[in-house]
Structures are given as structure tokens and as C-alpha cells.
Design an enzyme around this catalytic site. Structure first.
Site, short mmCIF file in Angstrom:
data_model
loop_
_atom_site.label_atom_id
_atom_site.label_comp_id
_atom_site.label_asym_id
_atom_site.label_seq_id
_atom_site.Cartn_x
_atom_site.Cartn_y
_atom_site.Cartn_z
N SER A 183 0.79 -1.23 0.00
CA SER A 183 0.00 0.00 0.00
C SER A 183 0.82 1.28 0.00
O SER A 183 0.32 2.33 -0.38
CB SER A 183 -0.95 0.00 1.19
OG SER A 183 -0.26 -0.21 2.39
N HIS A 211 -5.44 -3.62 -1.87
CA HIS A 211 -5.18 -2.69 -2.98
C HIS A 211 -5.14 -3.41 -4.34
O HIS A 211 -4.92 -2.76 -5.36
CB HIS A 211 -3.87 -1.93 -2.75
CG HIS A 211 -4.02 -0.89 -1.68
ND1 HIS A 211 -4.54 0.36 -1.93
CD2 HIS A 211 -3.78 -0.95 -0.35
CE1 HIS A 211 -4.58 1.05 -0.80
NE2 HIS A 211 -4.13 0.28 0.18
N LYS A 241 -12.11 0.22 -0.78
CA LYS A 241 -11.22 1.00 -1.66
C LYS A 241 -11.83 1.00 -3.07
O LYS A 241 -12.73 1.77 -3.32
CB LYS A 241 -9.82 0.45 -1.57
CG LYS A 241 -9.29 0.47 -0.12
CD LYS A 241 -7.86 0.06 -0.01
CE LYS A 241 -7.46 -0.25 1.43
NZ LYS A 241 -7.59 0.87 2.37
C1 LIG Z 1 -3.16 -4.11 2.75
C2 LIG Z 1 -4.34 -3.59 3.52
N1 LIG Z 1 -5.08 -4.44 4.24
C3 LIG Z 1 -6.16 -4.02 4.92
C4 LIG Z 1 -6.53 -2.71 4.91
C5 LIG Z 1 -7.74 -2.29 5.70
O1 LIG Z 1 -8.85 -2.22 4.87
P1 LIG Z 1 -10.14 -1.43 5.35
O2 LIG Z 1 -9.90 0.01 5.06
O3 LIG Z 1 -11.25 -2.04 4.55
O4 LIG Z 1 -10.28 -1.68 6.80
C6 LIG Z 1 -5.80 -1.77 4.18
C7 LIG Z 1 -6.21 -0.35 4.19
O5 LIG Z 1 -5.44 0.57 4.08
C8 LIG Z 1 -4.67 -2.22 3.46
O6 LIG Z 1 -3.95 -1.37 2.74
#
Ligand SMILES: Cc1ncc(COP(=O)(O)O)c(C=O)c1O
Length: 393
Positions: A183, A211, A241
């Protein structure tokens, strides 16, 4: 307020402020579009959201949410195992499993709680978890919730992963966890190599594709992009997202999903998603399944944006995806650059320590399918002016 606690809080906040690391909240006074309103200023180019496909405001999603609110109400009223499971939740899970080509899927309230739900539920003290050093915070927290031993391998380094696996053969189970798309850097995990090692060393593989969902593999994710989705045991996706709404899910075997319904704590002990959220997600998946034009536009814009930045002399790091970091290095320079960009009419946020390693501060830019050519050209001109105003070059 307890005086000792208050003194501690004041000290912590003071430290952040004196190191120029305190982050003010950005308050949007308009929906999350290509251009947004902040502090009464309209037309600010939004390069900070994860709304990759512009679905957060898509009329089909909004209509689906409104209709579901009329039909099902505003809230689910309970956790899933009590009376929180509405038929629409089950329909979404079937739709997600079909979209991901897996036997089953289970929806959580967020990507974050999906990690907290799955990792400690499928591992115990006799196991080893092998986790990439740049995995997302929610994976790190999920691993902390597990009693398994943790081995951190060097970022995307198959040799380092293999060393960890070789040293873990006495464990009952081995679980490799990686982001699909990282990310903060926008690079992609070497899933074919990971899957091969997993077979060789009898390990399970989990990919957090927060992502990658809606972005890679025509929207089906990074495992699908590489054609290894049948060899990835656990796929985590976010619905917050590219999908444009809120939530997360685990896709995998029927046994995995059955076990999660019995033991995953966010599923058991936190209220189910409201129906309008679920209906909007279903509309988004439906769009992705039948129309690739938004994903195509996202990649087209990302290529234009990246080459434009590089043409101006910016370093975009190792990104292979729309996530485009502009590498700055020093924390306070990144914070100053963020402010200068906002003055120039662009919202793009500085990412600094501890989110990334000290000295690796960057401005993270997120071109999306929402942006027009004019938006991106204007933003490039703003980057150029902001860079010279802070003395970057
Ligand atoms: C790799 C990864 N996993 C999980 C999440 C968390 O997702 P959510 O925003 O749906 O809680 C993110 C959010 O930034 C992320 O980048």
C-alpha cells in the site's frame, strides 16, 4: 480527566508537533470526487483517496443503497450469528465467491477486521506465521493476536522467505502472509514464487489484496492476475477502496469459511454491516463483472500520471500499480511539500515515519478512473510549482 494520563497525552502530542509529524485531519466538504472542497476552497484535485474506480459516488451504488434502506432499514440490528445475517449478506457472499472463483466467501465489517478475524483463528501456538516486513498494519495486528511464532521475511525476498520456511519445519502448520499490492510503495508481491515455495515446504498462503481488489486481474485481484488463485488458500479483499463502500471479506474453501463463522471474533462479536452498505457493494461487484472500462481507465490514468511525474524529475520508487509514491526522504520536507501542494490546489498526503521507515517519507498519490486528462495535467503543473516553492528542485 486523570492528571497523569493527561500529562502523558499532552507530552506525546507536543513531541509530534515539535517534530512536524502531527497530522491534521483533512475534512472534505464535498463527496469524494476527482475535485473536492476543503476549507471552503472548491476544485482541489483529489490525489489522496483509495476510490480507485470512482465507485464511492456511482449512481448505481447510491440507488442500490437507497433502495436497500427502504427494504431492510438502516441497521442490521445484531451480530451475524444472532439475528444480524440478512438474506442480502448471504447473497453478497455468494456473489463474491463467484467473482473470486472460490468455493465460499465471508464478509467482515472492514479489511482491518478481516485480518483480525482470520489470522488468529486459523493458527495456534504450534504454528509459524511468515510475514513480509512491509505488510500492512492490520496484518501486523492480526499476527499479534495469534499465538503462533512470527517470522518476518525481507520485503518480497523469496530467499529470505525460504530460509524462514526451512527453519519452521518442526511447526504444526506454516502460514505465509503477504499483501498482494503493497500500500505504501505500490509494488506487487511475487505470488508465483511464493506459491511454489509454499508447495515445497507445505505452507498455506494468505494474500491481503486490499489494494489489488478492483485493480489487478480485471478487478479479481493479484492472485487472479498471476493465475495462481487456485493455489492461494486465503484471499482477503477490502470493499472500502476500489469497491467504493465499506467492509472486507475472506474468500477461500468451504471449510475455511465454515470455521471462520464459528471462531472469527469480529464476525461473532461485532454487528453486521447495514443492508444499504451490502447492496451498494453488490452493485459495485456487478459493475466490475460486466464492464472493464473503469479498470481500463484507472490503468491508463496511472500510466499517464507516472510518466508525467517522472518527466518532471520526480522519483516514483518501485511502484508497478496506480499507487504512485513521490519519494522525498526527509519527514519535514514531505510535510512541507504536502502543504505547498494544497496551496497549489492538490490534495496528496505525506506518508512519514512510523507508517514508513524513517528517512523514506513520501507523498503518496492515487490517480483514479475519476480523473480527467485535464485534472492530471493541472496536478502535474501544481507538483512542479510546489517543488520549487519548497526548494525540492
Ligand atoms: C493491505 C491492507 N489491508 C487491509 C486494509 C484495511 O482495509 P479497510 O480500510 O477495509 O479496513 C488496508 C487499508 O489501508 C490495506 O492497505
Amino acid at each position: 480527566m486523570n492528571a497523569t494520563l493527561n500529562r502523558w497525552l499532552t507530552g506525546q502530542i507536543g513531541d509530534l508537533k515539535s517534530n512536524n509529524l502531527y497530522k491534521e485531519q483533512v475534512v472534505l466538504e464535498s463527496p469524494c470526487n476527482n475535485r473536492i472542497t476543503i476549507g471552503g476552497r472548491t476544485g482541489i484535485i483529489n490525489l489522496a483517496s483509495n476510490n480507485y474506480l470512482g465507485l464511492a459516488n456511482h449512481p448505481k451504488l447510491v440507488a442500490a443503497a437507497c433502495e436497500a434502506a427502504q427494504t431492510w432499514g438502516a441497521g442490521a440490528g445484531a451480530v451475524r450469528p444472532i439475528t444480524g445475517t440478512l438474506k442480502i449478506h448471504v447473497d453478497l457472499e455468494k456473489q463474491l465467491a463467484a467473482f473470486k472463483h472460490t468455493e465460499a466467501a465471508l464478509v467482515f465489517q472492514s479489511g482491518f477486521t478481516s485480518n483480525a478475524g482470520v489470522i488468529p483463528t486459523i493458527t495456534d501456538a504450534n504454528d509459524v506465521i511468515l510475514t513480509d516486513e512491509l505488510n500492512h498494519a492490520s496484518i501486523i495486528d492480526g499476527v499479534r493476536l495469534s499465538k503462533a511464532q512470527r517470522k518476518i521475511y525481507r520485503h518480497c525476498d523469496l530467499g529470505s522467505l525460504e530460509d524462514g520456511l526451512r527453519a519452521s519445519m518442526a511447526a504444526s502448520k506454516r502460514l505465509i502472509i503477504t499483501d498482494g499490492v503493497f500500500s505504501m510503495d505500490g509494488d506487487i508481491a511475487p505470488l508465483p514464487g511464493i506459491v511454489q515455495l509454499a508447495k515445497q515446504y507445505d505452507a498455506a498462503v494468505m494474500v491481503d489484496d486490499a489494494h489489488g481488489s478492483g485493480v489487478m486481474g480485471g478487478g479479481r485481484g493479484t492472485a487472479y492476475h498471476f493465475g495462481v488463485h487456485k493455489d492461494v488458500d486465503i484471499q482477503l479483499g477490502t470493499l472500502s477502496k476500489a469497491v467504493g463502500v465499506m467492509g472486507g471479506y475472506i474468500a477461500g474453501s468451504r471449510e475455511l469459511i465454515d470455521w471462520l463463522t464459528q471462531r472469527a471474533r469480529p464476525f461473532l462479536f461485532s454487528t453486521a454491516q447495514p443492508a444499504p452498505v451490502v447492496a451498494a457493494i453488490m452493485a459495485a461487484i456487478d459493475l466490475m463483472e460486466h464492464d472493464s472500462s473503469l479498470t481500463d481507465k484507472l490503468w491508463e490514468n496511472a500510466a499517464f500520471w507516472k510518466s508525467g511525474l517522472q518527466g518532471l524529475g520526480f522519483d516514483t520508487g518501485v511502484s508497478q500499480t496506480p499507487i504512485t509514491p513521490v519519494m522525498i526522504g526527509e519527514e519535514s520536507m514531505a510535510m512541507n511539500f504536502q502543504k505547498a501542494l494544497l496551496n497549489e490546489g492538490v490534495l496528496a498526503l505525506a506518508i512519514v515515519y512510523p507508517t514508513v521507515a524513517a528517512g523514506k517519507a513520501r507523498i503518496r498519490t492515487m490517480p483514479s478512473a475519476m480523473h480527467s486528462q485535464e485534472d492530471l495535467e493541472d496536478a502535474l503543473a501544481s507538483f512542479k510549482r510546489a517543488a520549487s516553492s519548497v526548494g525540492l528542485f
